[in-house]
Design a protein around this motif. Sequence first.
Motif, PDB file in Angstrom:
ATOM      1  N   TYR A  45       4.877   2.657  13.307  1.00 20.71           N
ATOM      2  CA  TYR A  45       4.833   3.558  12.159  1.00 20.71           C
ATOM      3  C   TYR A  45       6.012   4.531  12.159  1.00 20.71           C
ATOM      4  CZ  TYR A  45       2.323   7.444  14.683  1.00 20.71           C
ATOM      5  OH  TYR A  45       1.939   8.460  15.518  1.00 20.71           O
ATOM      6  N   SER A  95       3.672   1.428   8.581  1.00 18.68           N
ATOM      7  CA  SER A  95       2.208   1.380   8.457  1.00 18.68           C
ATOM      8  C   SER A  95       1.550   1.781   9.769  1.00 18.68           C
ATOM      9  CB  SER A  95       1.756  -0.036   8.072  1.00 18.68           C
ATOM     10  OG  SER A  95       2.361  -0.457   6.866  1.00 18.68           O
ATOM     11  N   HIS A 121       0.838  -1.208   0.000  1.00 20.24           N
ATOM     12  CA  HIS A 121       0.000   0.000   0.000  1.00 20.24           C
ATOM     13  C   HIS A 121       0.869   1.252   0.000  1.00 20.24           C
ATOM     14  CE1 HIS A 121       0.921   0.770   4.211  1.00 20.24           C
ATOM     15  NE2 HIS A 121       0.430  -0.383   4.594  1.00 20.24           N
ATOM     16  N   GLN A 164      -2.893   1.276   6.020  1.00 22.23           N
ATOM     17  CA  GLN A 164      -3.044  -0.071   6.571  1.00 22.23           C
ATOM     18  C   GLN A 164      -3.965  -0.874   5.674  1.00 22.23           C
ATOM     19  OE1 GLN A 164      -5.270  -0.260  10.228  1.00 22.23           O
ATOM     20  NE2 GLN A 164      -4.679  -2.362  10.692  1.00 22.23           N
ATOM     21  N   TRP A 165      -3.640  -2.140   5.479  1.00 26.21           N
ATOM     22  CA  TRP A 165      -4.558  -3.048   4.787  1.00 26.21           C
ATOM     23  C   TRP A 165      -5.689  -3.411   5.738  1.00 26.21           C
ATOM     24  CZ3 TRP A 165      -4.509  -3.431  -0.201  1.00 26.21           C
ATOM     25  CH2 TRP A 165      -3.331  -3.277  -0.915  1.00 26.21           C
ATOM     26  N   ASP A 210       1.783  -5.229   5.867  1.00 27.76           N
ATOM     27  CA  ASP A 210       1.892  -3.860   6.370  1.00 27.76           C
ATOM     28  C   ASP A 210       3.335  -3.667   6.807  1.00 27.76           C
ATOM     29  OD1 ASP A 210      -0.808  -2.593   6.298  1.00 27.76           O
ATOM     30  OD2 ASP A 210      -1.351  -4.343   7.494  1.00 27.76           O
TER      31      ASP A 210
END
Length: 582
Positions: free
Chosen positions: A403, A395, A362, A368-369, A391
Motif C-alpha cells: 500500500y 490497496s 475501487h 480492497q476488493w 487491487d
Amino acid sequence: MIDVLPPSWELLDADTDGAAPALLAVRHADNGSQVFVRAGRRSACIATFADETVRGGTLRHRRGRAFVVVEDAKGGQRVVRAVRDDRGWWRSDGDLPLPGGAVLDLDIDAGILLAVASTNAGAVDVFRFDAYGANRTEVYRGGGWIFNGSLSPDGTNAALLRVADGKLDTELVVCAVGSPEAPLELIAHAAPAAMGVPCWSPDGGTLLICTNVDREFARIVSVDVQTGIWKELWAAEHDMDVRLANDTPLLWHNVEGQSRITRPDLDGAAYRLPEQGVVRTPRRPVIDREGRLYCTFSSPRSPAAVWRLSTDAPPELLTPERHAEELGKPWRSTVVAPDLVRVPALVWPGKPHGGAAVVILHGGPEEQWRWDHYPLISALRRLGVTVVTPDLRGSVGFGKRYYGLDDGVRHVDAQLDLDAVHGSLARLGLDPANAALVGYSFGGYQALLGLTSGGSAWSAAVVVSGVSDPLSYLAATSPHRRPHRELTYGSLAHDREFLQRVSPACNAAAVRVPLLLVHGELDPIVPVGQANRMAELVRAAGGDVQLKIMRGEGHQFRRASSQAALISWVTEFLQTSGGGAR
C-alpha cells in the motif's frame, strides 16, 4: 430505470440479556432505510430515513431505549432516540442534532464521544455528552485530526486515533474525560504505522488494538493504559482486527478478501459462516450465553443479512428475507506489471459467459476488493459480462509495502498495473477490444489517467465521483486535510509541474472513447465541479462525453434508488456506447 437492488439488512446492535435476543437492525430498500427492533416474533419499526445514511446504533431492550446515528449527504450527523412505553410500543423520543460534529462512539451507559471541528483551524476537539446530549465535558484539545476513538466502559476515559504525518500513519492517545490538555500517547513509533479501533477491557485498565507497527501486516497487541507497556498477543501473515464481546476477544481475519472469525479463548476455534464472504466488523460485537455471535454477513451472491454464528453448529439466518443470486463464485488471479509488481485481482464470470469485460477500480486508494456483494458487479454479470476487479498498488490487505508503492507522485505507477490488467484479458478468455473501464473516487482518477496518458486501449469508460484535476482539487482542499491528500497525489509546493503534466483535465483532448461522468451534487469530498469541468473540456475537444449529476447525493450514493439509478446509467451507457456490455 430498472430495479436491481434487492433489500439488505445490517445489524446495529443486539441485546441478549432477556429470554429472547433483541436485535436493532436496519433494512435498506428502494423506499429508504427502516430501523427495526426485533425481539422473538415481535418486530417494530422505530424510524425511517429516506435521505440519510444510518451510521450506527445501540440498544438496551429491557430498559426500552434505542439510539441511532444518521448522516446527511454533506456529512452532518444527528442521534435519533426511541423509547418503549409501558404497553410495549416504541415511539420517537426526539433527536440530538450534532452540527459540525461526528460521532466517534455511542453507548447508552458511557455516553456519546463526539469530534467537533475546532476554532483552531486544522484541529479537532473531542467532547463527551451523556446519552441525551447534556453534561457536555471536554475530552481532548491537543490539536490534529481525530478520526476515531472509543469510551471506556465507565465513560471516564477515551482512547483516540489521531492522523500522523505518513500515509495511513496513526497515533494512539488516551485522555481522561475533563482533562483535555493532558493526552497520553501510547505505542510510539518512528516509521508510519496504522491502527484500528481501540477496545477497552471491562475494567478500563487495558486496550486491545490492531496495528502494523514494525510489521508488514496488522497484529493484535495489548496496552497497559497506566504504564504504556504493550505486548503482542496474536499475529499472522495477513491483516487482522480485534473486538471485545464483554471480556471475550474475537479476531477478525482478512484472508485474501474473505472473513474468518476466531476465538482465542477456544484454542482458535472459528465461527462457521454460511459461505465464503465477509462479516462486517462491529464496534461492539455481541455473543450470547452459548457463545453464539450476532453479525452482518454478505457474500458475492447474497446481499447483507443478519446471522447468528456458532463454532460448532450451522449458522442461523435471523432476518426475514435473504436474496441469493445464481451466479458463480469469483476466482483469484494475479497480474505481473512491467516492473515485476504482482497485482492481485478477482475475476467475476458473467452468466452466460461472453467475451465482454469490464474492469472496475475501487477508491481510496487504501481500499480492497472483498468477497462481498456489489450490485453493479451482479448487474453486469447477469448481462454476460465478466468483471475484473484489480487491487492496484496502493490497496490495503496485502501488506504495508504494497500500500506504500503509490505514495505521492508514484501514484502514476499504478498505470503499469492497469496496462498489465488489460494485457491479461485475452489470457482470461476475454476480448481486449470489448473491455470498458469503471472507476470510483480515486479509482475514477486512475481511470481518467488511463484515458489521457498516451492512448487508451479501453472501449469506453465510466468515472464516478472522481478527481479530474489534482491541482485545483488540492488547492481547494482545507489546509488541515491537504497534507494528507498530498501523500496520495503529490505536493502543490514541490510537484506542481508534475501534477499539471499528468492532470486528466489538462489532457482532456486525449480522450478518444465514450466517457460517462457521474457525480453527487453535494459531494463534500470531491466537488462536483471536477466532473463539470472535465465534461466541458472533453466536449470542447470533440470527445464523446455524458455527464450525470445525482441530485441530493454526496460522495457515496446513500439512497437505494440512487444506487439503482447509477447501475441503470452505467449498464445502459456500456450497452449503447459499444463498451464492455454489448
